[in-house]
Design an enzyme around this catalytic site. Structure first.
Site, PDB file in Angstrom:
ATOM      1  CE  LYS A 179      -1.670   2.643   2.950  1.00 29.77           C
ATOM      2  NZ  LYS A 179      -1.302   3.870   2.222  1.00 29.77           N
ATOM      3  CB  ALA A 235       0.801   5.411  11.469  1.00 29.71           C
ATOM      4  CD  GLU A 253      12.778  -0.380  10.176  1.00 34.13           C
ATOM      5  OE1 GLU A 253      13.242   0.536  10.890  1.00 34.13           O
ATOM      6  OE2 GLU A 253      13.352  -1.472  10.035  1.00 34.13           O
ATOM      7  CB  CYS A 287      13.174   7.945   9.261  1.00 39.03           C
ATOM      8  SG  CYS A 287      14.166   6.758   8.338  1.00 39.03           S
ATOM      9  CD  GLU A 386      10.295  11.914  12.289  1.00 36.15           C
ATOM     10  OE1 GLU A 386       9.117  11.532  12.338  1.00 36.15           O
ATOM     11  OE2 GLU A 386      11.213  11.223  11.824  1.00 36.15           O
TER      12      GLU A 386
HETATM   13  P1  NAD Z   1       2.385   8.068   8.151  1.00 32.50           P
HETATM   14  O1  NAD Z   1       2.554   7.197   9.326  1.00 32.50           O
HETATM   15  O2  NAD Z   1       1.354   9.118   8.196  1.00 32.50           O
HETATM   16  O3  NAD Z   1       2.038   7.186   6.867  1.00 32.50           O
HETATM   17  C1  NAD Z   1       2.851   6.109   6.444  1.00 32.50           C
HETATM   18  C2  NAD Z   1       1.997   5.117   5.695  1.00 32.50           C
HETATM   19  O4  NAD Z   1       1.090   4.487   6.591  1.00 32.50           O
HETATM   20  C3  NAD Z   1       1.132   5.718   4.602  1.00 32.50           C
HETATM   21  O5  NAD Z   1       1.052   4.795   3.540  1.00 32.50           O
HETATM   22  C4  NAD Z   1      -0.219   5.882   5.292  1.00 32.50           C
HETATM   23  O6  NAD Z   1      -1.285   5.902   4.371  1.00 32.50           O
HETATM   24  C5  NAD Z   1      -0.259   4.662   6.182  1.00 32.50           C
HETATM   25  N1  NAD Z   1      -1.022   4.762   7.415  1.00 32.50           N
HETATM   26  C6  NAD Z   1      -1.183   5.841   8.218  1.00 32.50           C
HETATM   27  N2  NAD Z   1      -1.905   5.502   9.308  1.00 32.50           N
HETATM   28  C7  NAD Z   1      -2.177   4.172   9.213  1.00 32.50           C
HETATM   29  C8  NAD Z   1      -2.871   3.220  10.025  1.00 32.50           C
HETATM   30  N3  NAD Z   1      -3.430   3.566  11.183  1.00 32.50           N
HETATM   31  N4  NAD Z   1      -2.927   1.937   9.611  1.00 32.50           N
HETATM   32  C9  NAD Z   1      -2.355   1.552   8.455  1.00 32.50           C
HETATM   33  N5  NAD Z   1      -1.713   2.411   7.617  1.00 32.50           N
HETATM   34  C10 NAD Z   1      -1.608   3.702   8.000  1.00 32.50           C
HETATM   35  O7  NAD Z   1       3.833   8.648   7.839  1.00 32.50           O
HETATM   36  P2  NAD Z   1       4.254   9.630   6.673  1.00 32.50           P
HETATM   37  O8  NAD Z   1       3.902  11.009   7.075  1.00 32.50           O
HETATM   38  O9  NAD Z   1       3.771   9.130   5.358  1.00 32.50           O
HETATM   39  O10 NAD Z   1       5.847   9.410   6.691  1.00 32.50           O
HETATM   40  C11 NAD Z   1       6.696  10.125   7.501  1.00 32.50           C
HETATM   41  C12 NAD Z   1       7.050   9.336   8.734  1.00 32.50           C
HETATM   42  O11 NAD Z   1       7.661   8.105   8.368  1.00 32.50           O
HETATM   43  C13 NAD Z   1       8.072  10.039   9.596  1.00 32.50           C
HETATM   44  O12 NAD Z   1       7.687   9.948  10.950  1.00 32.50           O
HETATM   45  C14 NAD Z   1       9.346   9.266   9.360  1.00 32.50           C
HETATM   46  O13 NAD Z   1      10.280   9.330  10.393  1.00 32.50           O
HETATM   47  C15 NAD Z   1       8.838   7.905   9.147  1.00 32.50           C
HETATM   48  N6  NAD Z   1       9.825   7.112   8.412  1.00 32.50           N
HETATM   49  C16 NAD Z   1      10.501   6.131   9.070  1.00 32.50           C
HETATM   50  C17 NAD Z   1      11.477   5.396   8.420  1.00 32.50           C
HETATM   51  C18 NAD Z   1      12.235   4.304   9.109  1.00 32.50           C
HETATM   52  O14 NAD Z   1      12.817   3.465   8.432  1.00 32.50           O
HETATM   53  N7  NAD Z   1      12.272   4.249  10.414  1.00 32.50           N
HETATM   54  C19 NAD Z   1      11.770   5.668   7.092  1.00 32.50           C
HETATM   55  C20 NAD Z   1      11.068   6.689   6.460  1.00 32.50           C
HETATM   56  C21 NAD Z   1      10.089   7.394   7.134  1.00 32.50           C
END
Ligand code: NAD
Length: 486
Positions: A179, A235, A253, A287, A386
């Site tokens: 997804k 999330a 992650e 991240c 963050e």
């Molecule tokens: P987000 O959590 O809003 O969304 C990430 C994904 O999860 C999207 O596809 C979203 O549609 C989906 N999603 C959101 N809530 C959900 C739920 N309750 N159940 C299932 N799916 C859900 O994050 P974002 O704003 O898209 O990305 C930025 C974040 O990602 C930052 O906090 C960043 O640090 C983190 N990130 C972490 C890593 C890592 O490897 N640790 C790498 C890249 C980004």
């Protein structure tokens, strides 16, 4: 630039007809101009994708075929991706503002590289191992795929992070429903085209772009066997709760607020390119970045001046311009979020030494100037949360023990770095930081080594052999002492 608009989802080896009339407007982050409109998956589309993955896992030979045959299909996907590398980089940079110079060396090439790495790793890993039983007899320890994986990815490195999951899970013999985020769908269409052009069987990889609702529905789907998630800590907590209830394996992650520890013997001016990659890469939307910069008191003002001049020197502009070092943020929401953090920093008593606003001449997209704060205390919101933008908080420390205490005074533990003239001294400090990964005089992620977080930065590890193991189930088969060995 123009993009081919797809009218469906890649499910069971074909473009399906969407069940839901909702569409996603894809916007160019550098200009704010819409560039495409694409379908958004609803529950029936997720159901169809999970059914296809289930059937491919349960009723085809994908999970059980000889590793050589699986590797051949995986390598054919790597070749198909090579042909689309530059188009993928362009699509990602357009959608999320990643400077094209970064997308060309990550999004364009890492997916195929990871497929080749994991195909080779799986080929060289014995599926079964015989061990002498502790109480006599023999045990056959067997590695098996887990089943249908739900892979949920964010928009910041959409293809690279997809392949942190996709490459090892395929090599281990799983099937998947991916997804993608609604912010980055076009690159997932290019991935689907590459799959169509490869020998990966129908149903093994299915792609349903959609929002949080589609993601939550997929996570809890009764026919999913494992969830692999990259995204925000908020999330991740919600997903972890659901998986805990279902006793469903999950890799999380999540976010970070890592520390860049500058030791008193560091020659930072000679390491500014490495420091940029470790603290500001991808407009701060990475991240693991070390956005809390810890500087020794006796070199504090010198460090702030250096970073201020450096931030002012960065080329801010359209993500597709090869000279751009800082592009726009991915969305208007993200820009507003970063601006609110900057206001909060000032309200808490920190001081902006450069940046803080919108660049005058960068364009109409979602830009935020590279911003440096001094007078920051580690308890300030801008040091604890963050921000996910080009904003660094410079915090003074008195001695190395205090630097390590500040680095560890965080809910997160994902990345980090130590800057020093003495690599061994840097390693000694790195050993004492509670984090999943850390660099000395750089932060360059190694795809052959495990990557992941501690504390609120996540659970489990991706990449390296550990990443393959996280998509394998281990079964023990006991043979009696008096059995016939073949
Ligand atoms: P987000 O959590 O809003 O969304 C990430 C994904 O999860 C999207 O596809 C979203 O549609 C989906 N999603 C959101 N809530 C959900 C739920 N309750 N159940 C299932 N799916 C859900 O994050 P974002 O704003 O898209 O990305 C930025 C974040 O990602 C930052 O906090 C960043 O640090 C983190 N990130 C972490 C890593 C890592 O490897 N640790 C790498 C890249 C980004």
């Amino acid at each position: 630039m123009t993009f081919t608009e797809r009218s469906g989802f890649w499910i069971d080896g074909a473009w399906s007809t969407p069940s839901d009339p909702q569409r996603i407007d894809v916007i160019d982050a550098s200009t704010g101009v819409p560039v495409a409109t694409v379908p958004q998956a609803g529950q029936a589309d997720v159901d169809a994708a999970v059914s296809a993955a289930r059937r491919a896992f349960d009723s085809t030979d994908w999970a059980t075929r000889r590793p050589e045959a699986r590797a051949q299909a995986i390598l054919s996907l790597a070749d198909a991706l090579d042909k689309r590398g530059e188009a993928t980089a362009q699509a990602v940079s357009t959608q999320n503002g990643m400077p094209i110079s970064i997308a060309s060396v990550t999004e364009a090439v890492v997916p195929a590289m990871l497929l080749r790495y994991y195909a080779e790793l799986a080929l060289n890993q014995p599926i079964e191992e015989r061990r002498a039983g502790l109480g006599g007899g023999t045990t056959v320890v067997r590695r098996e795929p887990i089943g249908v994986v739900a892979a949920i990815v964010p928009w910041n490195f959409p293809q690279t992070l997809t392949f942190f999951k996709l490459a090892p899970l395929l090599a281990a013999g799983n099937t998947v429903v991916i997804k993608p985020s609604p912010e980055t769908v076009l690159d997932s269409h290019l991935l689907a085209e590459a799959i169509a052009d490869s020998d990966i069987p129908a149903g093994v990889i299915n792609i349903v772009p959609g929002g949080r609702e589609a993601g939550a529905y997929l996570v809890a789907h009764p026919h999913v066997d494992k969830v692999a998630f990259t995204g925000s800590t908020a999330a991740g907590r919600a997903i972890g709760e659901v998986c805990g209830r279902l006793i469903r394996p999950v890799t999380l992650e999540l976010g970070g607020k890592s520390a860049s520890i500058i030791l008193d013997d560091a020659d930072l001016p000679s390491l500014l390119q490495e420091f940029f990659a470790a603290t500001l890469m991808n407009n701060g939307q990475t991240c693991y970045l070390g956005t809390r910069v810890l500087a020794p008191r006796q070199r504090y003002s010198e460090t702030v001046d250096l970073l201020t001049d450096f931030a002012r020197s960065l080329a801010v502009g359209n993500a597709l311009d090869p000279h751009t070092q800082i592009g726009p943020l991915a969305t208007a929401r993200q820009q507003e979020r970063v601006q609110n953090y900057i206001k909060r920093g000032v309200a808490d008593g920190a001081r902006i030494t450069t940046g803080g606003g919108q660049p005058a001449d960068a364009g109409s997209g979602w830009f935020v100037e590279p911003t440096i704060f001094d007078n920051v205390e580690n308890s300030h919101t801008i040091a604890q949360e963050e921000i996910f933008g080009p904003v660094l908080a410079v915090i003074p420390y008195t001695d190395v023990d205090e630097a390590i205490a500040i680095a560890n005074d965080s809910d997160f533990g994902l990345g980090g770095s130590v800057w020093t003239g003495d690599q061994e001294r840097g390693l000694d400090v790195a050993r004492r930081v509670r984090t999943g990964s850390i660099g000395v005089n750089n932060y360059a992620l190694d795809f052959g080594a495990p990557f992941g977080g501690v504390k609120a930065s996540g659970l489990g590890r991706e990449l390296g052999p550990e990443g393959l193991a996280s998509y394998q189930q281990i079964k023990s088969m006991y043979l009696p002492a008096n059995g016939t060995e073949s």
